[in-house]
Design a protein around this motif. Structure first.
Motif, PDB file in Angstrom:
ATOM      1  N   ASP A 384       0.832  -1.210   0.000  1.00 46.15           N
ATOM      2  CA  ASP A 384       0.000   0.000   0.000  1.00 46.15           C
ATOM      3  C   ASP A 384       0.862   1.254   0.000  1.00 46.15           C
ATOM      4  O   ASP A 384       1.989   1.248   0.501  1.00 46.15           O
ATOM      5  CB  ASP A 384      -0.865   0.048   1.273  1.00 46.15           C
ATOM      6  CG  ASP A 384      -1.985  -0.969   1.244  1.00 46.15           C
ATOM      7  OD1 ASP A 384      -2.264  -1.512   0.160  1.00 46.15           O
ATOM      8  OD2 ASP A 384      -2.568  -1.215   2.316  1.00 46.15           O
ATOM      9  N   ASN A 396      -4.864   5.452   2.709  1.00 41.04           N
ATOM     10  CA  ASN A 396      -4.050   4.306   2.289  1.00 41.04           C
ATOM     11  C   ASN A 396      -4.762   3.605   1.149  1.00 41.04           C
ATOM     12  O   ASN A 396      -5.995   3.470   1.169  1.00 41.04           O
ATOM     13  CB  ASN A 396      -3.887   3.322   3.451  1.00 41.04           C
ATOM     14  CG  ASN A 396      -3.037   3.926   4.550  1.00 41.04           C
ATOM     15  OD1 ASN A 396      -1.874   4.259   4.333  1.00 41.04           O
ATOM     16  ND2 ASN A 396      -3.621   4.091   5.726  1.00 41.04           N
ATOM     17  N   ARG A 421      -9.504   4.677   3.679  1.00 47.52           N
ATOM     18  CA  ARG A 421      -8.970   3.681   2.748  1.00 47.52           C
ATOM     19  C   ARG A 421      -9.662   3.908   1.414  1.00 47.52           C
ATOM     20  O   ARG A 421     -10.818   4.322   1.358  1.00 47.52           O
ATOM     21  CB  ARG A 421      -9.234   2.277   3.291  1.00 47.52           C
ATOM     22  CG  ARG A 421      -8.698   1.216   2.397  1.00 47.52           C
ATOM     23  CD  ARG A 421      -8.107  -0.004   3.055  1.00 47.52           C
ATOM     24  NE  ARG A 421      -7.348  -0.674   2.007  1.00 47.52           N
ATOM     25  CZ  ARG A 421      -6.049  -0.631   1.889  1.00 47.52           C
ATOM     26  NH1 ARG A 421      -5.322   0.011   2.766  1.00 47.52           N
ATOM     27  NH2 ARG A 421      -5.439  -1.219   0.884  1.00 47.52           N
TER      28      ARG A 421
END
Ligand code: SAM
Ligand code: SF4
Length: 428
Positions: A384, A396, A421
């Motif tokens: 990542d 991320n 995310r």
């Protein structure tokens, strides 16, 4: 500001032939850069120095230096407390550090350098010690003239002084040529930038100038004092396209009575008015803040006013602190101390409420396509990468090293307390 000072210290010593080591036992020179904003920060320094004592006993040539705000405040008193120190240097003595170390190496003498003589022009760039970074701090001014009654900063960092606009532009141009894409302009109160130069410069103008520098894609700044947040700066959020949609605007308390005792020179209504103006000029702006609980004399009613203010504004994030009495400040003379227990209870309430607001704000970004500047490989997974939204939220997502330094669009899929995310949509 302290992180940036530490980067300068590391870079200056690398320039003088020192190299950094990963294990403190291998070090010939240890510099601790200190903070004295609260008692807890000062205590950390003493316990860290206590741990270093045994290294000095095993390796008598080891040089240990202490810099920063605590060093500035205590000067030679720090040597009395910690006799195995070799150097104490203040906030205006960073650039003379290599010279101080050479003197100690040659003479074995203990040095204390805490005069306020280093000029504002020496705040500029030194060789970067962290190549490969895409973001950088840039100091645009030092010191503070505000004298908030609780705060030690004017004592330890001196009076406010701005660097010249041309020096700052030169530094940012050099940073851009080294691959820096995002700069964060640093000052205790950036909105009074230029006042000490007296050539009609102001902070808004500086932002417009930096926006013209090729290679720089994003501009951030910290911190802005609410009393000086001008309409012109508010307009910059819609006019300066590289200026990111985030402002850190410390409110400290929601009570007018406590704001008065803190000498903050704005009211609760003034602060709310600034927030409304910011949100009108830039609807997606994220607003973060600082709050102090347990200022001397803070009643339950005052504290409720802070909680009420938090509910009205719903900050994106918050730094919250228990009031800590600092020697030499005006508030240190106030007698109406709040007990530790009450301070802890109030802090818990503030932090629980803020956690709720932060999560709500983060969740509101789910489904958005956000522009992210990719900064590094994620600390949690090699597969990542990590970057930030323009509103300063950490994101991320699956991606490789080649993306570092690129601006990409990411679809936000999940929201957590401290990060988001997402999924890469495209590389811009
Ligand atoms: N110049 C910035 C401003 O005025 O907003 C802030 C500078 S200070 C380094 C960062 C934060 O530390 C302040 O906003 C305040 O909330 C907190 N702080 C400063 N002095 C403190 C004290 N004596 N006790 C607790 N918190 C303090
Ligand atoms: Fe401290 Fe107030 Fe200056 Fe900020 S503006 S550094 S809180 S005196």
């Amino acid at each position: 500001m302290n992180v940036h000072d530490s980067q300068k210290i590391a870079a200056l010593m690398e320039d003088s032939g020192y190299a950094s080591v990963n294990d403190v036992r291998e070090a010939d020179l240890i510099i601790i850069n200190t903070c004295s904003i609260r008692e807890k920060a000062a205590q950390k320094v003493y316990s860290q120095l206590g741990r270093l004592r045994k290294f000095k006993e095993r390796k008598p040539n080891l040089i240990i230096g202490v810099g920063g705000c605590l060093a500035q405040q205590l000067g030679s008193k720090l040597i009395e407390k910690v006799p195995y120190l070799d150097l104490v240097f203040g906030t205006h003595n960073i650039h003379s550090l290599p010279d101080s170390i050479t003197t100690i190496e040659k003479t074995g003498r203990t040095l204390v350098r805490t005069d306020f003589q280093e000029s504002v022009e020496s705040l500029g760039i030194v060789a970067p010690s962290d190549n490969g970074k895409v973001t950088s701090f840039v100091t645009i001014m030092q010191g503070c003239n505000n004298f908030c009654s609780y705060c030690v900063v004017p004592q330890v960092r001196g009076r406010e002084e701005s660097r010249s606009l041309s020096d700052i532009v030169k530094e940012v141009t050099v940073l851009a040529s080294r691959g820096i894409k995002e700069v964060t302009l640093l000052g205790q109160n950036v909105n009074s930038y230029g006042k000490t130069i007296g050539e009609g410069y102001d902070f808004a103008e500086l932002l417009h100038e930096i926006c013209l520098i090729g290679g720089i894609e994003r501009i951030r700044f910290t911190t802005s004092h609410p009393k000086d947040l001008s309409d012109r700066l508010v307009r910059c959020f819609s006019e300066v396209d590289k200026l990111c949609e985030h402002i850190h605007l410390p409110v400290q308390t929601g009570s007018d009575r406590v704001l008065g005792m803190m000498n903050r020179l704005y009211t609760r209504a003034d602060y709310l008015d600034k927030v409304y103006k910011l949100r009108a000029a830039c609807p997606g702006i994220s607003i973060t803040s600082d709050i102090i609980v347990g200022f001397p004399g803070e009643t339950d009613r005052d504290f409720q006013a802070t909680i009420d203010m938090m509910g009205k504004i719903r900050f994106d994030n918050l730094f919250s602190f228990k009031y800590s009495q600092r020697d030499g400040t005006a508030a240190a003379k106030l007698s109406d101390e709040i007990t530790e227990r009450v301070k802890s209870d109030r802090l818990k309430i503030v932090q629980a409420l803020q956690e709720k607001h932060t999560l709500e704000r983060n969740e509101a970004t789910r489904g958005n396509a956000e522009e992210i500047l990719v900064e590094e490989i994620s600390k949690n997974s090699q597969e990542d990468v990590t970057g930030r939204t323009r509103t300063n939220k950490i994101v991320n997502f699956r991606g490789s090293r080649e993306l570092i330094g690129r601006t990409v669009t990411v679809l936000i899929t999940d929201a957590y307390q401290h990060s988001l995310r997402g999924r890469l949509l495209n590389v811009n």
